[in-house]
Design a protein around this motif. Structure first.
Motif, short mmCIF file in Angstrom:
data_model
loop_
_atom_site.label_atom_id
_atom_site.label_comp_id
_atom_site.label_asym_id
_atom_site.label_seq_id
_atom_site.Cartn_x
_atom_site.Cartn_y
_atom_site.Cartn_z
N ASP A 81 0.23 -4.23 7.31
CA ASP A 81 -1.24 -4.23 7.30
C ASP A 81 -1.88 -5.58 7.61
OD1 ASP A 81 -1.44 -1.53 6.97
OD2 ASP A 81 -1.40 -1.63 4.79
N GLN B 193 0.83 -1.20 0.00
CA GLN B 193 0.00 0.00 0.00
C GLN B 193 0.87 1.26 0.00
OE1 GLN B 193 -2.66 0.34 3.30
NE2 GLN B 193 -4.37 0.96 2.01
N HIS C 27 1.28 4.16 1.48
CA HIS C 27 1.98 4.82 2.59
C HIS C 27 3.10 3.99 3.21
CE1 HIS C 27 -2.07 3.77 4.73
NE2 HIS C 27 -1.37 2.70 4.52
N HIS C 28 3.33 2.79 2.67
CA HIS C 28 4.47 2.00 3.14
C HIS C 28 5.73 2.29 2.33
CE1 HIS C 28 2.40 -0.41 6.07
NE2 HIS C 28 1.41 -0.56 5.23
N HIS D 169 -1.48 -0.03 11.38
CA HIS D 169 -2.27 1.16 11.74
C HIS D 169 -2.53 1.13 13.24
CE1 HIS D 169 -3.41 2.36 7.58
NE2 HIS D 169 -3.15 1.08 7.35
#
Ligand SMILES: [Zn+2]
Length: 317
Positions: A207, A107, A109-110, A245
């Protein structure tokens, strides 16, 4: 004359004050929360809510390890600006430079902040599977980001690990600290990995684990593999979990906020399929799940998660 000048000045000041009050205080720049997990290991906790222009899409949790020589960063944020904020947060803790960035997730934002670090000569490390996943999803991710952070998307230059590791597991020794980069069978994306520090008993789960907020089952989420990946994390018996998260916590929290929820979805939806219940009946019968009401986004996501789990398991039969 003098009287009028002072009078007009006062009137002007008065309106200036009213306008400033109406405009409110200028919004402070977004900052990550640094959470010390154990000696030399830190979580960088982003926004729990959605990606916005203000948070530069830093709505996930990254982390870093301070070694004798330099810093190992796990995840680079979603944009070069986000990466700069990550570096700033690290500089509050240590003056050692970032020497390695490990990408464990597909994803945005990684890894989409990679270019910021690569431009400084930082080495980007990832499993070949993860890089393939990043490449396969990059267009979709950028398209979605455009809706969320608008113009900042144009600053992103996708940079991938230059020597992707062709294995499902590899032991790295970075700055004298042993780390195991593992593909545990998939997560939010099929190619997501985890990073395990055996001596510190810390795992960066990406995640696979969500704390405080409900995980989202997307149409592309391999639910059964996600369940397997969670069990693989449990089997390591970590003392500390740095999730994809939310704040870092322990295994009991990961079980409560993520593991139990995945089991709830998989076990109940499987039973529905055996009982020939259709998707509507299944969603209605499972929509009240008191054990997970403490999670943020429960109201918006829970029904959709049951729906996607049903479609996934039905197709997997
Ligand atoms: Zn994420």
């Amino acid at each position: 004359m003098y009287f009028w000048e002072t009078f007009m000045k006062k009137i002007f000041m008065f309106f200036f004050l009213i306008i400033s009050l109406l405009a409110g205080p200028a919004q402070a720049a977004f900052e990550l929360e640094t959470q010390k997990v154990t000696d030399n290991v830190y979580a960088l906790v982003g926004e729990i809510g959605p990606r916005t222009v203000h948070n530069h899409a830093l709505n996930n949790t990254l982390g870093f390890v301070v070694t004798d020589r330099a810093v190992v960063l796990i995840g680079s944020g979603a944009t070069p600006k986000a990466a700069e904020l990550v570096e700033k947060a690290i500089m509050q803790v240590t003056d050692k430079p970032v020497k390695w960035v490990i990408n464990i997730g597909v994803q945005d934002h990684h890894w989409m902040g990679n270019s910021y670090f690569a431009d400084k000569g930082v080495e980007i490390i990832a499993l070949a599977r993860t890089v393939k996943g990043q490449q396969a999803n990059v267009d979709d991710e950028l398209q979605r980001l455009t809706r969320e952070i608008h113009d900042e998307v144009t600053t992103i230059k996708p940079v991938y690990a230059p020597h992707p590791i062709n294995a499902d597991t590899i032991v790295l020794n970075l700055g004298g600290i042993e780390m195991q980069l593992n593909w545990s069978g998939g997560g939010h994306f099929m190619q997501d990995a985890t990073l395990w520090l055996p001596k510190q008993k810390v795992i960066f789960t990406g995640d696979v684990v969500f704390h405080e907020r409900m995980l989202g089952i997307q149409p592309h989420t391999p639910v059964l593999q996600l369940q397997k990946a969670f069990h693989a994390i449990e089997a390591l018996k970590p003392d500390h979990i740095i999730p994809g998260h939310g704040h870092a916590g322990n295994l009991a929290q990961a079980r409560r906020d993520t593991g139990d929820y995945i089991d709830f979805l998989v076990n109940n939806v499987k039973k529905s399929l055996v009982d020939w219940k259709d998707i509507g009946e299944t969603v209605n019968s499972l929509e009240d799940a008191p054990a997970f009401k403490h999670l943020k986004f429960y109201d918006g996501w829970h029904r959709r998660n049951i729906n996607h789990t049903y479609l996934y398991l039905e197709a997997a039969q």
